[in-house]
Design an enzyme around this catalytic site. Structure first.
Site, PDB file in Angstrom:
ATOM      1  N   HIS A  49       0.841  -1.186   0.000  1.00 14.08           N
ATOM      2  CA  HIS A  49       0.000   0.000   0.000  1.00 14.08           C
ATOM      3  C   HIS A  49       0.881   1.241   0.000  1.00 14.08           C
ATOM      4  O   HIS A  49       2.100   1.167   0.213  1.00 14.08           O
ATOM      5  CB  HIS A  49      -0.933   0.005   1.212  1.00 14.08           C
ATOM      6  CG  HIS A  49      -0.223  -0.052   2.518  1.00 14.08           C
ATOM      7  ND1 HIS A  49      -0.115  -1.184   3.274  1.00 14.08           N
ATOM      8  CD2 HIS A  49       0.456   0.906   3.184  1.00 14.08           C
ATOM      9  CE1 HIS A  49       0.583  -0.929   4.357  1.00 14.08           C
ATOM     10  NE2 HIS A  49       0.952   0.331   4.326  1.00 14.08           N
TER      11      HIS A  49
HETATM   12  C1  T46 Z   1       2.845   0.748   6.891  1.00 14.59           C
HETATM   13  C2  T46 Z   1       3.661  -0.467   7.157  1.00 14.59           C
HETATM   14  C3  T46 Z   1       5.127  -0.176   7.320  1.00 14.59           C
HETATM   15  C4  T46 Z   1      -4.395  -0.842  13.374  1.00 14.59           C
HETATM   16  O1  T46 Z   1      -5.496  -1.125  13.884  1.00 14.59           O
HETATM   17  N1  T46 Z   1      -3.691   0.233  13.822  1.00 14.59           N
HETATM   18  C5  T46 Z   1      -2.491   0.598  13.314  1.00 14.59           C
HETATM   19  O2  T46 Z   1      -1.884   1.598  13.757  1.00 14.59           O
HETATM   20  C6  T46 Z   1      -1.937  -0.200  12.246  1.00 14.59           C
HETATM   21  C7  T46 Z   1      -0.603   0.160  11.647  1.00 14.59           C
HETATM   22  C8  T46 Z   1      -2.657  -1.279  11.803  1.00 14.59           C
HETATM   23  N2  T46 Z   1      -3.852  -1.591  12.363  1.00 14.59           N
HETATM   24  C9  T46 Z   1      -4.579  -2.790  11.885  1.00 14.59           C
HETATM   25  C10 T46 Z   1      -5.062  -2.718  10.449  1.00 14.59           C
HETATM   26  C11 T46 Z   1      -5.036  -4.162  10.022  1.00 14.59           C
HETATM   27  O3  T46 Z   1      -6.234  -4.793  10.426  1.00 14.59           O
HETATM   28  O4  T46 Z   1      -3.667  -3.886  11.934  1.00 14.59           O
HETATM   29  C12 T46 Z   1      -3.897  -4.768  10.848  1.00 14.59           C
HETATM   30  C13 T46 Z   1      -2.629  -4.979  10.045  1.00 14.59           C
HETATM   31  O5  T46 Z   1      -2.297  -3.754   9.344  1.00 14.59           O
HETATM   32  P1  T46 Z   1      -1.653  -3.767   7.891  1.00 14.59           P
HETATM   33  O6  T46 Z   1      -2.112  -4.939   7.126  1.00 14.59           O
HETATM   34  O7  T46 Z   1      -1.868  -2.404   7.288  1.00 14.59           O
HETATM   35  O8  T46 Z   1      -0.104  -3.963   8.275  1.00 14.59           O
HETATM   36  P2  T46 Z   1       1.155  -3.845   7.313  1.00 14.59           P
HETATM   37  O9  T46 Z   1       2.288  -4.470   8.020  1.00 14.59           O
HETATM   38  O10 T46 Z   1       0.856  -4.315   5.943  1.00 14.59           O
HETATM   39  O11 T46 Z   1       1.410  -2.250   7.186  1.00 14.59           O
HETATM   40  C14 T46 Z   1       1.805  -1.512   8.315  1.00 14.59           C
HETATM   41  C15 T46 Z   1       1.041  -0.189   8.363  1.00 14.59           C
HETATM   42  O12 T46 Z   1      -0.365  -0.446   8.310  1.00 14.59           O
HETATM   43  C16 T46 Z   1       1.402   0.735   7.226  1.00 14.59           C
HETATM   44  O13 T46 Z   1       0.935   2.048   7.484  1.00 14.59           O
HETATM   45  O14 T46 Z   1       3.326   1.683   6.264  1.00 14.59           O
HETATM   46  O15 T46 Z   1       3.200  -1.237   8.272  1.00 14.59           O
END
Ligand code: T46
Length: 138
Positions: A49
């Protein structure tokens, strides 16, 4: 695209090492949120993303991982394996994290609170937004 890596101040003495990061002093934004990623399954890739507005600094405080950065024109891969280095990711940069070592802990300092509306999770949409925003890419 040219990745921006900040050297972080390390204070070392006979008792060990300490790194302190202050918003607007050591990194170019106020820190509104901190989260960390760990226990990543072998072979898993995360991210996929970009963010409209969010800016972040990624620090692999233990172990190692790789981050692919893509500004819609060029791509770069950065290896994070030094807790004394922070990778800055600005607005409108597609990112993928991969090759996590089993012991990796990826600490993220973010410029804003969590907001799903700020995410661009479709690569096609990202490319089309890049085209529209042109020189806003940083
Ligand atoms: C990024 C990279 C480096 C939350 O509820 N609160 C939060 O602050 C974050 C970061 C995530 N979440 C929830 C949203 C999803 O249900 O945690 C779950 C996993 O998030 P995501 O799939 O977006 O995780 P990554 O590792 O793909 O991405 C994260 C960050 O979301 C993103 O901003 O830049 O780490």
């Amino acid at each position: 695209m040219e990745p921006v890596l900040y050297p972080l101040r390390k204070i070392e003495n006979a008792h060990g090492s300490l790194t302190a990061i202050e918003g607007l002093r050591d990194i170019p934004f106020e820190i509104k949120r901190v989260y960390y990623i760990y226990a990543v399954a072998e072979g898993a890739r995360r991210g996929f993303h970009a963010h409209h507005e969010l800016r972040q600094v990624l620090i692999c405080v233990h172990g190692s991982c790789k981050v692919l950065l893509d500004d819609g024109v060029t791509k770069a891969v950065v290896v994070l394996e030094d807790p004394g280095q922070g990778l800055y990711i600005g607005r409108m940069v597609w990112r993928e994290m991969f090759d996590f070592s089993p012991d990796a802990v990826l600490l993220v300092l973010a410029s804003d609170y969590y907001d799903e509306e700020d995410y661009i999770r479709s690569y096609d949409e990202f490319l089309s937004e890049c085209g529209k925003q042109g020189d806003l890419i940083d």
